[in-house]
Design an enzyme around this catalytic site. Structure first.
Site, PDB file in Angstrom:
ATOM      1  N   CYS A 107      57.461  30.913   0.805  1.00 50.65           N
ATOM      2  CA  CYS A 107      58.202  31.882   0.487  1.00 50.65           C
ATOM      3  C   CYS A 107      59.740  32.007   0.929  1.00 50.65           C
ATOM      4  O   CYS A 107      59.779  32.200   2.222  1.00 50.65           O
ATOM      5  CB  CYS A 107      57.369  33.386   0.901  1.00 50.65           C
ATOM      6  SG  CYS A 107      58.284  34.799   0.150  1.00 50.65           S
ATOM      7  N   CYS A 136      63.695  35.559  -5.485  1.00 56.67           N
ATOM      8  CA  CYS A 136      62.973  34.439  -5.064  1.00 56.67           C
ATOM      9  C   CYS A 136      63.541  33.213  -4.711  1.00 56.67           C
ATOM     10  O   CYS A 136      64.228  32.688  -5.627  1.00 56.67           O
ATOM     11  CB  CYS A 136      61.725  34.327  -6.370  1.00 56.67           C
ATOM     12  SG  CYS A 136      60.580  32.839  -5.714  1.00 56.67           S
ATOM     13  N   THR A 148      62.407  33.954   0.518  1.00 54.63           N
ATOM     14  CA  THR A 148      62.957  34.980   1.031  1.00 54.63           C
ATOM     15  C   THR A 148      62.029  35.567   2.349  1.00 54.63           C
ATOM     16  O   THR A 148      62.879  36.166   3.104  1.00 54.63           O
ATOM     17  CB  THR A 148      62.825  36.464   0.012  1.00 54.63           C
ATOM     18  OG1 THR A 148      61.639  36.505  -0.433  1.00 54.63           O
ATOM     19  CG2 THR A 148      63.894  36.115  -1.258  1.00 54.63           C
ATOM     20  N   ASN A 206      62.634  30.361  -3.288  1.00 51.44           N
ATOM     21  CA  ASN A 206      62.179  28.911  -3.870  1.00 51.44           C
ATOM     22  C   ASN A 206      62.369  28.764  -5.173  1.00 51.44           C
ATOM     23  O   ASN A 206      62.753  27.936  -5.783  1.00 51.44           O
ATOM     24  CB  ASN A 206      60.839  28.862  -3.193  1.00 51.44           C
ATOM     25  CG  ASN A 206      60.452  28.733  -1.915  1.00 51.44           C
ATOM     26  OD1 ASN A 206      61.374  28.150  -1.224  1.00 51.44           O
ATOM     27  ND2 ASN A 206      59.292  29.343  -1.594  1.00 51.44           N
TER      28      ASN A 206
END
Length: 289
Positions: free
Chosen positions: A227, A76, A229, A78
């Site tokens: 998001c 992830c 990624t 973020n």
């Protein structure tokens, strides 16, 4: 058991962060993760992040991510930015750059003087079997250096790029991200059987060669405000298709990210993501049984 936590967000993608580095935490069940992430009866979050001691050489910390449905996932972006802010703010390191163990390897996170965090997200993977995506029997369509794959979604054929950023992504270009039925098509793409591990569905509107609007329906979390990624996967797909040039400003509902990639010259080059990390509050909660 009383559980100390920190609530954080990166461009609106919000997290419950737990310190398993300085204190022993019991293994969390899926039900406990779901309870903590519940926005009505728990703390509320898209994901729960665990800070742990590394298990591989060369890493400063281990970073584990659980979606709000209780399932553990690979990466992830973020959350990674919030991770480095957490370990610095809590005195776990004085380094500006830290190396962090994740499921697919080790990533480098760097806190800048302006408070933003730059994450070396690693190189994207486009080979369908490694995403993973079952392309058997499909006739792909070339665009630039990319192959687009036909996917039937609610009675309409969508042409998607498949990308792994350590987790799987399906990216399609749309005319108007804001108007697109993300919450209708997103679940259908997420659970399409050609993605054996399910998939994050990205919907990208190209504004210019250096700017996009993006919405992502995340696997196990639904649509989130941002998001990391997904932003990297979308930019990589856009550059590979010849539609974008690095760097790219990615506008999400929760904020703005900047993605840089030298993939037009070398697809093995890592994507670099820059964006904010914010602490919202800290607290203590009774760990659900």
């Amino acid at each position: 058991m009383k559980l100390s936590f920190t609530k954080m967000h990166g461009a609106g993608n919000d997290f419950v962060v737990l310190d398993g580095y300085t204190r022993a935490l019991p293994p969390l069940t899926g039900a406990q993760v779901r309870a903590l992430a519940d926005r009505h009866f728990g703390i509320g979050a898209d994901q729960l992040l665990l800070v742990e001691k590394p298990t591989v050489d060369g890493a400063d910390f281990k970073y584990r991510i659980f979606n709000c449905d209780g399932g553990e996932v690979e990466h992830c972006g973020n959350g990674a930015r919030c991770f480095v802010k957490f370990v610095r703010d809590h005195g776990l390191t004085g380094k500006a750059s830290v190396r962090v163990e994740v499921k697919h390897g080790v990533i480098t996170l760097t806190m800048q003087d302006n408070g933003e965090v730059v994450v070396d997200m690693g190189a994207p993977v486009f080979e369908p079997a490694r995403v993973p995506f079952d392309a058997s029997g499909l006739d792909g369509r070339r665009e630039g250096a990319d192959t687009l794959w036909p996917l039937p979604v609610n009675g309409v054929t969508r042409w998607i790029s498949v990308v792994s950023m350590g987790n799987p992504h399906a990216v399609q270009i749309v005319d108007d991200a804001e108007a697109f039925a993300v919450r209708v098509d997103g679940p259908a793409i997420e659970c399409d059987p050609r993605f054996p591990q399910r998939v994050n569905a990205g919907f990208m509107q190209i504004v210019s060669r250096h700017e996009v609007n993006l919405r992502v329906y995340e696997r196990g979390a639904g649509e989130t405000l941002a998001c990391g990624t997904g932003a990297c996967a979308a930019v990589a797909a856009g550059i590979r298709r010849g539609r974008l040039d690095s760097p790219v400003t990615v506008h999400t509902h929760g904020g703005t990210l900047t993605i840089s990639w030298n993939g037009a010259c070398d697809e093995r080059a890592p994507l670099m993501m820059a964006g904010p990390a914010t602490t919202v509050f800290e607290g203590v909660i009774e760990l659900p049984a």
